[in-house]
Design a protein around this motif. Sequence first.
Motif, PDB file in Angstrom:
ATOM      1  N   GLU A 273       0.834  -1.207   0.000  1.00 57.09           N
ATOM      2  CA  GLU A 273       0.000   0.000   0.000  1.00 57.09           C
ATOM      3  C   GLU A 273       0.867   1.254   0.000  1.00 57.09           C
ATOM      4  O   GLU A 273       0.562   2.227  -0.691  1.00 57.09           O
ATOM      5  CB  GLU A 273      -0.951   0.002   1.199  1.00 57.09           C
ATOM      6  N   LEU A 274       1.963   1.223   0.757  1.00 55.25           N
ATOM      7  CA  LEU A 274       2.891   2.353   0.791  1.00 55.25           C
ATOM      8  C   LEU A 274       3.524   2.559  -0.584  1.00 55.25           C
ATOM      9  O   LEU A 274       3.618   3.690  -1.071  1.00 55.25           O
ATOM     10  CB  LEU A 274       3.969   2.097   1.855  1.00 55.25           C
ATOM     11  N   ARG A 275       3.920   1.463  -1.230  1.00 56.82           N
ATOM     12  CA  ARG A 275       4.514   1.543  -2.566  1.00 56.82           C
ATOM     13  C   ARG A 275       3.505   2.127  -3.553  1.00 56.82           C
ATOM     14  O   ARG A 275       3.840   2.989  -4.356  1.00 56.82           O
ATOM     15  CB  ARG A 275       4.982   0.159  -3.018  1.00 56.82           C
ATOM     16  N   GLN A 276       2.261   1.673  -3.482  1.00 51.93           N
ATOM     17  CA  GLN A 276       1.239   2.159  -4.404  1.00 51.93           C
ATOM     18  C   GLN A 276       0.944   3.640  -4.174  1.00 51.93           C
ATOM     19  O   GLN A 276       0.775   4.401  -5.119  1.00 51.93           O
ATOM     20  CB  GLN A 276      -0.036   1.348  -4.278  1.00 51.93           C
ATOM     21  N   SER A 277       0.908   4.068  -2.927  1.00 52.70           N
ATOM     22  CA  SER A 277       0.594   5.470  -2.635  1.00 52.70           C
ATOM     23  C   SER A 277       1.713   6.409  -3.084  1.00 52.70           C
ATOM     24  O   SER A 277       1.455   7.543  -3.452  1.00 52.70           O
ATOM     25  CB  SER A 277       0.322   5.661  -1.140  1.00 52.70           C
ATOM     26  N   LYS A 278       2.948   5.929  -3.074  1.00 48.48           N
ATOM     27  CA  LYS A 278       4.086   6.755  -3.472  1.00 48.48           C
ATOM     28  C   LYS A 278       4.353   6.698  -4.973  1.00 48.48           C
ATOM     29  O   LYS A 278       5.064   7.538  -5.501  1.00 48.48           O
ATOM     30  CB  LYS A 278       5.344   6.333  -2.726  1.00 48.48           C
ATOM     31  N   GLY A 279       3.825   5.707  -5.658  1.00 47.13           N
ATOM     32  CA  GLY A 279       4.162   5.514  -7.065  1.00 47.13           C
ATOM     33  C   GLY A 279       5.447   4.713  -7.157  1.00 47.13           C
ATOM     34  O   GLY A 279       5.445   3.554  -7.516  1.00 47.13           O
ATOM     35  N   ASN A 280       6.540   5.310  -6.794  1.00 47.62           N
ATOM     36  CA  ASN A 280       7.842   4.647  -6.699  1.00 47.62           C
ATOM     37  C   ASN A 280       8.556   5.167  -5.460  1.00 47.62           C
ATOM     38  O   ASN A 280       8.486   6.348  -5.153  1.00 47.62           O
ATOM     39  CB  ASN A 280       8.719   4.930  -7.916  1.00 47.62           C
ATOM     40  N   PHE A 281       9.245   4.261  -4.777  1.00 44.68           N
ATOM     41  CA  PHE A 281      10.072   4.695  -3.659  1.00 44.68           C
ATOM     42  C   PHE A 281      11.269   5.475  -4.207  1.00 44.68           C
ATOM     43  O   PHE A 281      11.778   5.175  -5.279  1.00 44.68           O
ATOM     44  CB  PHE A 281      10.591   3.495  -2.857  1.00 44.68           C
ATOM     45  N   GLN A 282      11.692   6.467  -3.455  1.00 44.09           N
ATOM     46  CA  GLN A 282      12.883   7.248  -3.780  1.00 44.09           C
ATOM     47  C   GLN A 282      13.959   6.935  -2.741  1.00 44.09           C
ATOM     48  O   GLN A 282      13.688   6.299  -1.722  1.00 44.09           O
ATOM     49  CB  GLN A 282      12.557   8.744  -3.784  1.00 44.09           C
ATOM     50  N   SER A 283      15.175   7.410  -2.980  1.00 39.44           N
ATOM     51  CA  SER A 283      16.282   7.095  -2.069  1.00 39.44           C
ATOM     52  C   SER A 283      16.016   7.581  -0.645  1.00 39.44           C
ATOM     53  O   SER A 283      16.408   6.920   0.318  1.00 39.44           O
ATOM     54  CB  SER A 283      17.600   7.668  -2.587  1.00 39.44           C
ATOM     55  N   ASP A 284      15.315   8.698  -0.479  1.00 42.61           N
ATOM     56  CA  ASP A 284      15.035   9.184   0.881  1.00 42.61           C
ATOM     57  C   ASP A 284      13.953   8.371   1.591  1.00 42.61           C
ATOM     58  O   ASP A 284      13.733   8.536   2.794  1.00 42.61           O
ATOM     59  CB  ASP A 284      14.697  10.673   0.881  1.00 42.61           C
ATOM     60  N   ASP A 285      13.278   7.454   0.875  1.00 43.55           N
ATOM     61  CA  ASP A 285      12.295   6.568   1.492  1.00 43.55           C
ATOM     62  C   ASP A 285      12.943   5.331   2.125  1.00 43.55           C
ATOM     63  O   ASP A 285      12.324   4.661   2.954  1.00 43.55           O
ATOM     64  CB  ASP A 285      11.275   6.071   0.453  1.00 43.55           C
ATOM     65  N   ILE A 286      14.169   5.020   1.737  1.00 45.82           N
ATOM     66  CA  ILE A 286      14.826   3.793   2.196  1.00 45.82           C
ATOM     67  C   ILE A 286      14.937   3.737   3.727  1.00 45.82           C
ATOM     68  O   ILE A 286      14.585   2.723   4.334  1.00 45.82           O
ATOM     69  CB  ILE A 286      16.196   3.608   1.522  1.00 45.82           C
ATOM     70  N   PRO A 287      15.392   4.805   4.409  1.00 49.40           N
ATOM     71  CA  PRO A 287      15.452   4.728   5.880  1.00 49.40           C
ATOM     72  C   PRO A 287      14.093   4.473   6.527  1.00 49.40           C
ATOM     73  O   PRO A 287      13.988   3.715   7.485  1.00 49.40           O
ATOM     74  CB  PRO A 287      16.010   6.096   6.291  1.00 49.40           C
ATOM     75  N   LEU A 288      13.041   5.072   5.975  1.00 47.47           N
ATOM     76  CA  LEU A 288      11.683   4.853   6.496  1.00 47.47           C
ATOM     77  C   LEU A 288      11.301   3.385   6.368  1.00 47.47           C
ATOM     78  O   LEU A 288      10.824   2.770   7.323  1.00 47.47           O
ATOM     79  CB  LEU A 288      10.678   5.723   5.734  1.00 47.47           C
ATOM     80  N   VAL A 289      11.519   2.812   5.192  1.00 51.77           N
ATOM     81  CA  VAL A 289      11.158   1.413   4.939  1.00 51.77           C
ATOM     82  C   VAL A 289      11.994   0.489   5.820  1.00 51.77           C
ATOM     83  O   VAL A 289      11.476  -0.462   6.410  1.00 51.77           O
ATOM     84  CB  VAL A 289      11.313   1.065   3.443  1.00 51.77           C
ATOM     85  N   MET A 290      13.294   0.786   5.944  1.00 56.58           N
ATOM     86  CA  MET A 290      14.174  -0.044   6.782  1.00 56.58           C
ATOM     87  C   MET A 290      13.683  -0.058   8.224  1.00 56.58           C
ATOM     88  O   MET A 290      13.598  -1.120   8.850  1.00 56.58           O
ATOM     89  CB  MET A 290      15.620   0.471   6.720  1.00 56.58           C
ATOM     90  N   GLY A 291      13.364   1.115   8.763  1.00 57.17           N
ATOM     91  CA  GLY A 291      12.925   1.208  10.153  1.00 57.17           C
ATOM     92  C   GLY A 291      11.558   0.599  10.390  1.00 57.17           C
ATOM     93  O   GLY A 291      11.345  -0.134  11.360  1.00 57.17           O
TER      94      GLY A 291
END
Length: 105
Positions: A30-48
């Motif tokens: 759902e997060l991926r769909q809402s963003k369209g595509n993850f960007q490099s600044d999304d990586i820390p959020l996803v990791m945590g």
Amino acid sequence: TPINLNTASPEVLRILGNGLKDSQLTELLELRQSKGNFQSDDIPLVMGKFDLVAKQISIESEYFMSATSVESSDLRLQHYMIIHITKDANGLKKATILSETLNSM
């Protein structure tokens, strides 16, 4: 090989970390769909949020498959290639053909 968060199937995403629970997988999709595509600044959020290690995930793909078909009245050819793309320290990309097949039908 890191998993591309933008293109990986749900079955592949499920194996990240120690294995995502159904609720985590749904939330990640759902997060991926809402963003369209993850960007490099999304990586820390996803990791945590999903307790993932940086070397497991990416937003770039390294491996690609090319499939082409050519037909004439008496011949049909299918050509497949597996390509690995890497970047050097200067950011220059290099493509290496790992596998190639040509099939006549």
